[in-house]
Enzyme design. Structure first.
Site, PDB file in Angstrom:
ATOM      1  N   VAL A   7       8.350  -0.650  -0.990  1.00  0.00           N
ATOM      2  CA  VAL A   7       7.651  -0.979   0.247  1.00  0.00           C
ATOM      3  C   VAL A   7       6.583  -2.027  -0.044  1.00  0.00           C
ATOM      4  O   VAL A   7       5.830  -1.904  -1.009  1.00  0.00           O
ATOM      5  CB  VAL A   7       6.984   0.286   0.852  1.00  0.00           C
ATOM      6  CG1 VAL A   7       6.320  -0.038   2.176  1.00  0.00           C
ATOM      7  CG2 VAL A   7       7.997   1.413   1.007  1.00  0.00           C
ATOM      8  N   CYS A   8       6.544  -3.052   0.798  1.00  0.00           N
ATOM      9  CA  CYS A   8       5.497  -4.074   0.661  1.00  0.00           C
ATOM     10  C   CYS A   8       5.024  -4.464   2.057  1.00  0.00           C
ATOM     11  O   CYS A   8       5.443  -3.875   3.051  1.00  0.00           O
ATOM     12  CB  CYS A   8       5.974  -5.268  -0.143  1.00  0.00           C
ATOM     13  SG  CYS A   8       7.184  -6.303   0.655  1.00  0.00           S
ATOM     14  N   ALA A   9       4.186  -5.453   2.108  1.00  0.00           N
ATOM     15  CA  ALA A   9       3.592  -5.859   3.385  1.00  0.00           C
ATOM     16  C   ALA A   9       4.645  -6.265   4.412  1.00  0.00           C
ATOM     17  O   ALA A   9       4.595  -5.855   5.568  1.00  0.00           O
ATOM     18  CB  ALA A   9       2.584  -6.973   3.175  1.00  0.00           C
ATOM     19  N   LYS A  39       6.124  -2.156   5.248  1.00  0.00           N
ATOM     20  CA  LYS A  39       5.375  -0.900   5.399  1.00  0.00           C
ATOM     21  C   LYS A  39       5.562  -0.282   6.780  1.00  0.00           C
ATOM     22  O   LYS A  39       5.605   0.935   6.923  1.00  0.00           O
ATOM     23  CB  LYS A  39       3.900  -1.106   5.074  1.00  0.00           C
ATOM     24  CG  LYS A  39       3.174  -2.033   6.021  1.00  0.00           C
ATOM     25  CD  LYS A  39       1.726  -2.240   5.587  1.00  0.00           C
ATOM     26  CE  LYS A  39       0.969  -3.027   6.608  1.00  0.00           C
ATOM     27  NZ  LYS A  39       0.677  -4.374   6.280  1.00  0.00           N
TER      28      LYS A  39
END
Length: 97
Positions: A7-9, A39
């Site tokens: 998960v990232c921005a 996210k």
């Protein structure tokens, strides 16, 4: 089969890392599903995950995610920023497993 969720921005910066992890899993003969999501998409993708790895840029959300998904008992960890920056798929895969 293990399911690893990164998960990232925006779900974009982890895409290269996902590919490196998949390549490493293939070389080692490990059957694993690895997926990157933004996210905001975690809730709709967390079901069935064995581990959730957060990009260092959203590491500040670790406690919030752990609390929100505590009932699922899925480990949620922040990826080491040096390993992330070096796109060390081998090491990150090993830690996820």
């Amino acid at each position: 089969m293990k399911k690893i969720l990164l998960v990232c921005a925006a779900g974009m910066s982890t895409s290269l890392l996902v590919n490196k992890m998949k390549d490493e899993a293939s070389q080692q003969g490990i059957n694993v599903e690895i997926k990157a999501v933004a996210k905001e998409k975690l809730a709709e993708n967390i079901e069935g995950a064995h581990v959730v790895l957060l990009g260092p840029q959203i590491g500040y959300l670790e406690d919030d995610f752990k609390e929100a998904y505590s009932d699922l008992q899925i480990p949620i960890r922040v990826i080491n920023s040096i390993d992330y920056g070096m796109m060390n798929g081998k090491k990150i895969l090993a830690e996820a497993l």
